[in-house]
Design a protein around this motif. Sequence first.
Motif, PDB file in Angstrom:
ATOM      1  N   SER A  57      14.651   3.750  -7.222  1.00 20.62           N
ATOM      2  CA  SER A  57      14.095   2.766  -6.288  1.00 20.62           C
ATOM      3  C   SER A  57      13.408   1.659  -7.082  1.00 20.62           C
ATOM      4  CB  SER A  57      13.099   3.424  -5.334  1.00 20.62           C
ATOM      5  OG  SER A  57      12.033   4.030  -6.055  1.00 20.62           O
ATOM      6  N   ILE A  58      13.534   0.427  -6.589  1.00 16.22           N
ATOM      7  CA  ILE A  58      12.901  -0.708  -7.255  1.00 16.22           C
ATOM      8  C   ILE A  58      12.439  -1.709  -6.203  1.00 16.22           C
ATOM      9  CG2 ILE A  58      15.150  -1.847  -7.621  1.00 16.22           C
ATOM     10  CD1 ILE A  58      13.951  -2.965 -10.278  1.00 16.22           C
ATOM     11  N   LEU A  59      11.211  -2.163  -6.352  1.00 18.56           N
ATOM     12  CA  LEU A  59      10.645  -3.178  -5.466  1.00 18.56           C
ATOM     13  C   LEU A  59      10.705  -4.512  -6.192  1.00 18.56           C
ATOM     14  CD1 LEU A  59       9.096  -3.952  -2.864  1.00 18.56           C
ATOM     15  CD2 LEU A  59       6.980  -3.387  -4.072  1.00 18.56           C
ATOM     16  N   LEU A  60      11.360  -5.478  -5.583  1.00 16.72           N
ATOM     17  CA  LEU A  60      11.556  -6.790  -6.180  1.00 16.72           C
ATOM     18  C   LEU A  60      10.580  -7.781  -5.565  1.00 16.72           C
ATOM     19  CD1 LEU A  60      15.461  -6.844  -5.888  1.00 16.72           C
ATOM     20  CD2 LEU A  60      14.104  -6.058  -7.851  1.00 16.72           C
ATOM     21  N   MET A  61       9.819  -8.482  -6.406  1.00 16.45           N
ATOM     22  CA  MET A  61       8.884  -9.501  -5.947  1.00 16.45           C
ATOM     23  C   MET A  61       9.224 -10.822  -6.629  1.00 16.45           C
ATOM     24  SD  MET A  61       5.215  -7.483  -5.949  1.00 16.45           S
ATOM     25  CE  MET A  61       4.345  -8.921  -5.324  1.00 16.45           C
ATOM     26  N   THR A  63       0.840  -1.194   0.000  1.00 13.78           N
ATOM     27  CA  THR A  63       0.000   0.000   0.000  1.00 13.78           C
ATOM     28  C   THR A  63       0.874   1.243   0.000  1.00 13.78           C
ATOM     29  OG1 THR A  63      -0.077   0.094   2.429  1.00 13.78           O
ATOM     30  CG2 THR A  63      -1.809  -1.189   1.316  1.00 13.78           C
ATOM     31  N   LYS A  64       0.296   2.335  -0.486  1.00 15.68           N
ATOM     32  CA  LYS A  64       1.027   3.601  -0.464  1.00 15.68           C
ATOM     33  C   LYS A  64       1.307   4.054   0.968  1.00 15.68           C
ATOM     34  CE  LYS A  64       0.172   5.850  -4.869  1.00 15.68           C
ATOM     35  NZ  LYS A  64      -0.305   7.078  -5.532  1.00 15.68           N
ATOM     36  N   GLN A  65       0.372   3.745   1.863  1.00 18.66           N
ATOM     37  CA  GLN A  65       0.573   4.134   3.263  1.00 18.66           C
ATOM     38  C   GLN A  65       1.792   3.436   3.849  1.00 18.66           C
ATOM     39  OE1 GLN A  65      -2.770   3.445   5.838  1.00 18.66           O
ATOM     40  NE2 GLN A  65      -1.737   4.236   7.650  1.00 18.66           N
ATOM     41  N   ALA A  66       1.916   2.126   3.616  1.00 21.10           N
ATOM     42  CA  ALA A  66       3.082   1.393   4.123  1.00 21.10           C
ATOM     43  C   ALA A  66       4.357   1.902   3.479  1.00 21.10           C
ATOM     44  CB  ALA A  66       2.906  -0.096   3.861  1.00 21.10           C
ATOM     45  N   LEU A  67       4.300   2.181   2.189  1.00 15.70           N
ATOM     46  CA  LEU A  67       5.481   2.673   1.481  1.00 15.70           C
ATOM     47  C   LEU A  67       5.926   4.023   2.041  1.00 15.70           C
ATOM     48  CD1 LEU A  67       7.329   1.876  -0.901  1.00 15.70           C
ATOM     49  CD2 LEU A  67       5.787   3.136  -2.398  1.00 15.70           C
ATOM     50  N   GLN A  68       4.965   4.903   2.300  1.00 14.21           N
ATOM     51  CA  GLN A  68       5.282   6.224   2.849  1.00 14.21           C
ATOM     52  C   GLN A  68       5.795   6.116   4.278  1.00 14.21           C
ATOM     53  OE1 GLN A  68       5.050   9.564   1.474  1.00 14.21           O
ATOM     54  NE2 GLN A  68       6.278   9.787   3.310  1.00 14.21           N
ATOM     55  N   THR A  69       5.091   5.360   5.109  1.00 14.09           N
ATOM     56  CA  THR A  69       5.435   5.272   6.530  1.00 14.09           C
ATOM     57  C   THR A  69       6.759   4.542   6.753  1.00 14.09           C
ATOM     58  OG1 THR A  69       3.089   5.247   7.116  1.00 14.09           O
ATOM     59  CG2 THR A  69       4.638   4.456   8.777  1.00 14.09           C
ATOM     60  N   GLU A  70       6.975   3.474   6.013  1.00 12.42           N
ATOM     61  CA  GLU A  70       8.112   2.594   6.279  1.00 12.42           C
ATOM     62  C   GLU A  70       9.348   2.888   5.425  1.00 12.42           C
ATOM     63  OE1 GLU A  70       6.350  -1.325   5.886  1.00 12.42           O
ATOM     64  OE2 GLU A  70       4.641  -0.658   7.093  1.00 12.42           O
ATOM     65  N   GLN A  71       9.143   3.529   4.261  1.00 15.22           N
ATOM     66  CA  GLN A  71      10.277   3.806   3.377  1.00 15.22           C
ATOM     67  C   GLN A  71      10.377   5.265   2.949  1.00 15.22           C
ATOM     68  OE1 GLN A  71      12.622   1.631   2.809  1.00 15.22           O
ATOM     69  NE2 GLN A  71      11.569  -0.124   3.741  1.00 15.22           N
ATOM     70  N   GLY A  72       9.406   6.079   3.331  1.00 15.80           N
ATOM     71  CA  GLY A  72       9.452   7.500   3.001  1.00 15.80           C
ATOM     72  C   GLY A  72       9.246   7.804   1.533  1.00 15.80           C
ATOM     73  N   LEU A  73       8.528   6.936   0.814  1.00 14.29           N
ATOM     74  CA  LEU A  73       8.307   7.115  -0.615  1.00 14.29           C
ATOM     75  C   LEU A  73       6.812   7.215  -0.922  1.00 14.29           C
ATOM     76  CD1 LEU A  73      10.731   4.402  -2.085  1.00 14.29           C
ATOM     77  CD2 LEU A  73      11.156   6.867  -1.943  1.00 14.29           C
ATOM     78  N   GLU A  74       6.479   8.038  -1.917  1.00 12.57           N
ATOM     79  CA  GLU A  74       5.109   8.075  -2.422  1.00 12.57           C
ATOM     80  C   GLU A  74       4.863   6.895  -3.345  1.00 12.57           C
ATOM     81  OE1 GLU A  74       2.580  10.096  -1.716  1.00 12.57           O
ATOM     82  OE2 GLU A  74       3.795  11.176  -0.244  1.00 12.57           O
ATOM     83  N   GLN A  75       5.838   6.612  -4.192  1.00  9.27           N
ATOM     84  CA  GLN A  75       5.810   5.465  -5.092  1.00  9.27           C
ATOM     85  C   GLN A  75       7.244   4.985  -5.290  1.00  9.27           C
ATOM     86  OE1 GLN A  75       3.834   7.325  -8.595  1.00  9.27           O
ATOM     87  NE2 GLN A  75       2.460   5.556  -8.561  1.00  9.27           N
ATOM     88  N   LYS A 110       5.590   3.423 -10.357  1.00 11.29           N
ATOM     89  CA  LYS A 110       5.388   4.182 -11.595  1.00 11.29           C
ATOM     90  C   LYS A 110       5.394   3.260 -12.809  1.00 11.29           C
ATOM     91  CE  LYS A 110       7.689   8.166  -9.477  1.00 11.29           C
ATOM     92  NZ  LYS A 110       8.929   8.986  -9.444  1.00 11.29           N
ATOM     93  N   THR A 111       6.202   2.198 -12.737  1.00 13.87           N
ATOM     94  CA  THR A 111       6.316   1.247 -13.848  1.00 13.87           C
ATOM     95  C   THR A 111       6.301  -0.170 -13.289  1.00 13.87           C
ATOM     96  OG1 THR A 111       7.642   2.807 -15.157  1.00 13.87           O
ATOM     97  CG2 THR A 111       7.744   0.478 -15.793  1.00 13.87           C
ATOM     98  N   TYR A 112       5.545  -1.056 -13.947  1.00 14.70           N
ATOM     99  CA  TYR A 112       5.451  -2.457 -13.526  1.00 14.70           C
ATOM    100  C   TYR A 112       6.026  -3.346 -14.628  1.00 14.70           C
ATOM    101  CZ  TYR A 112       2.153  -0.453 -10.208  1.00 14.70           C
ATOM    102  OH  TYR A 112       1.573   0.330  -9.231  1.00 14.70           O
ATOM    103  N   VAL A 113       6.947  -4.214 -14.237  1.00 15.32           N
ATOM    104  CA  VAL A 113       7.588  -5.112 -15.192  1.00 15.32           C
ATOM    105  C   VAL A 113       7.450  -6.547 -14.686  1.00 15.32           C
ATOM    106  CG1 VAL A 113       9.681  -5.591 -16.522  1.00 15.32           C
ATOM    107  CG2 VAL A 113       9.339  -3.317 -15.542  1.00 15.32           C
ATOM    108  N   ILE A 114       7.087  -7.454 -15.581  1.00 18.65           N
ATOM    109  CA  ILE A 114       7.130  -8.884 -15.259  1.00 18.65           C
ATOM    110  C   ILE A 114       8.326  -9.479 -15.988  1.00 18.65           C
ATOM    111  CG2 ILE A 114       5.914 -11.085 -15.216  1.00 18.65           C
ATOM    112  CD1 ILE A 114       3.296  -9.583 -15.510  1.00 18.65           C
ATOM    113  N   VAL A 115       9.154 -10.206 -15.242  1.00 19.56           N
ATOM    114  CA  VAL A 115      10.411 -10.725 -15.758  1.00 19.56           C
ATOM    115  C   VAL A 115      10.386 -12.244 -15.778  1.00 19.56           C
ATOM    116  CG1 VAL A 115      12.913 -10.791 -15.400  1.00 19.56           C
ATOM    117  CG2 VAL A 115      11.623  -8.725 -14.785  1.00 19.56           C
ATOM    118  N   GLY A 116      10.759 -12.849 -16.899  1.00 21.50           N
ATOM    119  CA  GLY A 116      10.919 -14.297 -16.897  1.00 21.50           C
ATOM    120  C   GLY A 116      10.683 -14.941 -18.250  1.00 21.50           C
TER     121      GLY A 116
END
Length: 259
Positions: free
Chosen positions: A142-146, A23-35, A63-69
């Motif tokens: 910044s990049i979020l890895l899943m 969530t944006k709330q968790a991202l803002q609270t825990e990492q200080g980022l809007e996105q 801002k951008t979503y990528v599926i890798v594989g």
Amino acid sequence: MILSQAVNQLAQFCGPRDLSSLTKQALQTEQGLEQVDVLAFFGGSILAGGDQLAEAIRNKIAKTYVIVGGAGHTTDGLRQQVRDHFPQLDPSGLTEAEIFQAYLEQKYGLSADLLETQSTNCGNNVTFLLDLLAEKGIDFQSILLMQDATMQRRMWATMKKYAADKLLLNYASYQVTVKEENGQLHFDNAPFGMWGMDCYLSLLLGEIPRLRDDEEGYGPRGANYLAHIDIPEEAQASYQLVQEKTGLTSRKANPKYAG
């Protein structure tokens, strides 16, 4: 330590999350980022990962979503899961990225912005992803890895080798625990499309030897596929106990998918 505790401790080490929720709330609270600039979802995950990706897209956390594989050691299992649960989708010949894109479209009416369909392992998952972002002119800080929970830490360590100056966030695509009943391990609330138990344990056991920074590992002093990371003593002990009590061996790298 009993076997189920050891498995769960090993899983906790291999599958970290740096956010409490997508969530944006968790991202803002825990990492200080809007996105985050980029969310990269890796197709080695079980199908439940696609549900997490859909949640992230709905919540607009990137801002951008990528599926890798492309096609790798988990692809046949993923294709079979799709056949079992979505008979209207034919995954034959599709890459992991294409399968998850079809899953998103079929189940949620959503799609990722970009697909990387040539990679076959964690190493070129990362390098081909970075090449694709550069080709599309997407600069990121910044990049979020899943990734599948068994491989999440290794994916992070691989990205760190190539993008150590960026903010790299983990979000394992599921979290699961096991319990022992009558001498058998069972999942607590197994996520959708979960691996069979022996496969799951084999995947977990395959991670510690790869994460080690020694002559046989993937760290800088070995194959140099990933950045150095420290493996806590409790994770090492859990690895030994699971291996000894189950008699299972670590998953071996398949040369077919070598970069």
